[in-house]
Motif scaffolding. Structure first.
Motif, PDB file in Angstrom:
ATOM      1  N   TYR A  14       0.817  -1.211   0.000  1.00 46.83           N
ATOM      2  CA  TYR A  14       0.000   0.000   0.000  1.00 46.83           C
ATOM      3  C   TYR A  14       0.851   1.262   0.000  1.00 46.83           C
ATOM      4  O   TYR A  14       0.459   2.286  -0.579  1.00 46.83           O
ATOM      5  CB  TYR A  14      -0.963  -0.003   1.193  1.00 46.83           C
ATOM      6  CG  TYR A  14      -2.136  -0.918   0.987  1.00 46.83           C
ATOM      7  CD1 TYR A  14      -3.197  -0.556   0.167  1.00 46.83           C
ATOM      8  CD2 TYR A  14      -2.176  -2.168   1.599  1.00 46.83           C
ATOM      9  CE1 TYR A  14      -4.269  -1.408  -0.034  1.00 46.83           C
ATOM     10  CE2 TYR A  14      -3.250  -3.022   1.405  1.00 46.83           C
ATOM     11  CZ  TYR A  14      -4.297  -2.637   0.584  1.00 46.83           C
ATOM     12  OH  TYR A  14      -5.352  -3.484   0.380  1.00 46.83           O
ATOM     13  N   GLY A  17       1.974   2.227  -3.637  1.00 47.14           N
ATOM     14  CA  GLY A  17       0.968   2.671  -4.604  1.00 47.14           C
ATOM     15  C   GLY A  17      -0.265   1.806  -4.504  1.00 47.14           C
ATOM     16  O   GLY A  17      -0.572   1.273  -3.437  1.00 47.14           O
ATOM     17  N   ASP A  18      -0.962   1.636  -5.606  1.00 49.58           N
ATOM     18  CA  ASP A  18      -2.137   0.770  -5.611  1.00 49.58           C
ATOM     19  C   ASP A  18      -1.708  -0.655  -5.905  1.00 49.58           C
ATOM     20  O   ASP A  18      -1.219  -0.951  -7.007  1.00 49.58           O
ATOM     21  CB  ASP A  18      -3.152   1.226  -6.666  1.00 49.58           C
ATOM     22  CG  ASP A  18      -4.016   2.373  -6.184  1.00 49.58           C
ATOM     23  OD1 ASP A  18      -4.102   2.581  -4.956  1.00 49.58           O
ATOM     24  OD2 ASP A  18      -4.610   3.055  -7.023  1.00 49.58           O
ATOM     25  N   VAL A  22      -6.343  -3.603  -5.922  1.00 51.29           N
ATOM     26  CA  VAL A  22      -7.083  -2.348  -5.762  1.00 51.29           C
ATOM     27  C   VAL A  22      -7.460  -1.846  -7.154  1.00 51.29           C
ATOM     28  O   VAL A  22      -6.595  -1.449  -7.939  1.00 51.29           O
ATOM     29  CB  VAL A  22      -6.250  -1.293  -5.014  1.00 51.29           C
ATOM     30  CG1 VAL A  22      -6.971   0.046  -4.991  1.00 51.29           C
ATOM     31  CG2 VAL A  22      -5.965  -1.760  -3.597  1.00 51.29           C
ATOM     32  N   GLY A  24     -10.000   0.484  -7.711  1.00 54.76           N
ATOM     33  CA  GLY A  24     -10.629   1.791  -7.698  1.00 54.76           C
ATOM     34  C   GLY A  24     -12.136   1.765  -7.625  1.00 54.76           C
ATOM     35  O   GLY A  24     -12.795   2.815  -7.700  1.00 54.76           O
ATOM     36  N   ALA A  50      -8.252  -0.901   0.653  1.00 61.28           N
ATOM     37  CA  ALA A  50      -8.400   0.526   0.375  1.00 61.28           C
ATOM     38  C   ALA A  50      -9.823   1.033   0.585  1.00 61.28           C
ATOM     39  O   ALA A  50     -10.107   2.191   0.309  1.00 61.28           O
ATOM     40  CB  ALA A  50      -7.941   0.835  -1.054  1.00 61.28           C
ATOM     41  N   GLU A  52     -12.953   0.155  -0.668  1.00 58.77           N
ATOM     42  CA  GLU A  52     -13.994   0.287  -1.693  1.00 58.77           C
ATOM     43  C   GLU A  52     -15.334  -0.298  -1.249  1.00 58.77           C
ATOM     44  O   GLU A  52     -16.399   0.276  -1.510  1.00 58.77           O
ATOM     45  CB  GLU A  52     -13.559  -0.396  -3.001  1.00 58.77           C
ATOM     46  CG  GLU A  52     -12.367   0.237  -3.679  1.00 58.77           C
ATOM     47  CD  GLU A  52     -11.052  -0.397  -3.268  1.00 58.77           C
ATOM     48  OE1 GLU A  52     -10.062  -0.203  -3.984  1.00 58.77           O
ATOM     49  OE2 GLU A  52     -11.025  -1.093  -2.231  1.00 58.77           O
ATOM     50  N   ALA A  73      -3.156   0.483   4.710  1.00 58.87           N
ATOM     51  CA  ALA A  73      -4.424   0.286   4.006  1.00 58.87           C
ATOM     52  C   ALA A  73      -5.529   1.106   4.654  1.00 58.87           C
ATOM     53  O   ALA A  73      -6.315   1.769   3.965  1.00 58.87           O
ATOM     54  CB  ALA A  73      -4.788  -1.197   3.999  1.00 58.87           C
ATOM     55  N   ARG A  76      -5.238   4.740   3.854  1.00 61.50           N
ATOM     56  CA  ARG A  76      -5.670   4.998   2.481  1.00 61.50           C
ATOM     57  C   ARG A  76      -7.193   4.917   2.358  1.00 61.50           C
ATOM     58  O   ARG A  76      -7.815   5.727   1.669  1.00 61.50           O
ATOM     59  CB  ARG A  76      -5.003   4.011   1.525  1.00 61.50           C
ATOM     60  CG  ARG A  76      -5.425   4.221   0.085  1.00 61.50           C
ATOM     61  CD  ARG A  76      -4.587   3.411  -0.865  1.00 61.50           C
ATOM     62  NE  ARG A  76      -3.208   3.877  -0.873  1.00 61.50           N
ATOM     63  CZ  ARG A  76      -2.331   3.558  -1.820  1.00 61.50           C
ATOM     64  NH1 ARG A  76      -2.707   2.787  -2.824  1.00 61.50           N
ATOM     65  NH2 ARG A  76      -1.100   4.004  -1.779  1.00 61.50           N
ATOM     66  N   ARG A  80      -9.771   7.820   1.062  1.00 65.17           N
ATOM     67  CA  ARG A  80     -10.675   7.630  -0.079  1.00 65.17           C
ATOM     68  C   ARG A  80     -12.114   7.927   0.314  1.00 65.17           C
ATOM     69  O   ARG A  80     -12.871   8.511  -0.466  1.00 65.17           O
ATOM     70  CB  ARG A  80     -10.547   6.206  -0.610  1.00 65.17           C
ATOM     71  CG  ARG A  80      -9.236   5.958  -1.321  1.00 65.17           C
ATOM     72  CD  ARG A  80      -9.245   4.708  -2.153  1.00 65.17           C
ATOM     73  NE  ARG A  80      -7.986   4.598  -2.874  1.00 65.17           N
ATOM     74  CZ  ARG A  80      -7.808   3.851  -3.952  1.00 65.17           C
ATOM     75  NH1 ARG A  80      -8.807   3.148  -4.432  1.00 65.17           N
ATOM     76  NH2 ARG A  80      -6.627   3.805  -4.547  1.00 65.17           N
ATOM     77  N   THR A 185      -0.041  -6.612 -13.479  1.00 70.23           N
ATOM     78  CA  THR A 185       1.199  -5.884 -13.196  1.00 70.23           C
ATOM     79  C   THR A 185       2.246  -6.207 -14.259  1.00 70.23           C
ATOM     80  O   THR A 185       2.104  -7.153 -15.040  1.00 70.23           O
ATOM     81  CB  THR A 185       1.761  -6.276 -11.827  1.00 70.23           C
ATOM     82  OG1 THR A 185       2.126  -7.666 -11.843  1.00 70.23           O
ATOM     83  CG2 THR A 185       0.734  -6.032 -10.727  1.00 70.23           C
TER      84      THR A 185
END
Length: 212
Positions: A14, A17-18, A22, A24, A50, A52, A73, A76, A80, A185
């Protein structure tokens, strides 16, 4: 999973980055559960990442708590939620010892159970029995072992879910097949034959487990 990864692995993911899990937005399988009215009452989003799903459920008016062992996490997730203008609650907690979180009618597990080794899977089920009210439900979404093609992350067989929850406290009512969405990735893009950043829908289990 041979050995349960340490929390520091996820904290680092975390911080970097994402992570690839994750996307979004909520997992489509979780949205379908919410749309069907399957997530009710006081709800725990365990391994919330994250945030969601906590944000989704809070936006729909549920009393929901997001919990994750990774402080990065949770930080973050809070950011969000604030950015989305959603009043959502998050806390740092060990999923293998959740007793201090209170009691819940529903627990949502999106891609948490499958990171545990066999011993921790059973420990996880025992811990959940202390926080899920009688008649309550655990919805468990986990990547499924297919035996061919690339693997997006830790994968499990249906039997691992049934074995972990094979106890008087639980009844495994269903284990259905669905998909789990993730981000390709650079490390696995060649295996998928798709560029990094692409989204993939991987085979997954969706279990419904009732607290007796």
């Amino acid at each position: 999973m041979d050995v349960t990864p340490s929390v520091t692995v996820f904290d680092q993911a975390y911080r970097d980055g994402d992570p690839p899990w994750v996307i979004g937005e909520p997992q489509p399988a979780v949205v379908a559960l919410a749309d069907a009215g399957m997530i009710t009452g006081r709800t725990l989003d365990l391994g919330c990442g994250a945030g969601e799903h906590t944000i989704l459920l809070a936006r729909r008016g549920l009393d929901v708590l997001g919990a994750d062992a990774s402080a990065s996490a949770v930080e973050r997730a809070g950011a969000r939620a604030a950015a989305a203008g959603v009043d959502a609650r998050f806390t740092v907690a060990d999923a293998l010892d959740p007793a201090g979180l209170g009691t819940f009618d529903t627990v949502l597990d999106s891609a948490l159970f499958h990171v545990f080794d066999a011993g921790d899977q059973r420990r996880y089920a025992r811990g959940l029995a202390r926080v899920v009210r009688s008649g309550g439900v655990v919805h468990l979404l986990a990547l499924a072992r297919t035996g061919d093609g690339p693997e997006f992350g830790p994968v499990i067989d249906e039997s691992e879910i049934r074995t972990a929850f094979d106890a008087p406290d639980w009844t495994v009512e269903a284990v259905d097949r669905t998909t789990y969405r993730g981000v390709v990735t650079a490390a696995v893009s060649a295996s998928y034959g798709r560029p990094a950043g692409s989204r993939v829908d991987e085979p997954a289990h969706l279990a419904r487990i009732r607290r007796t």
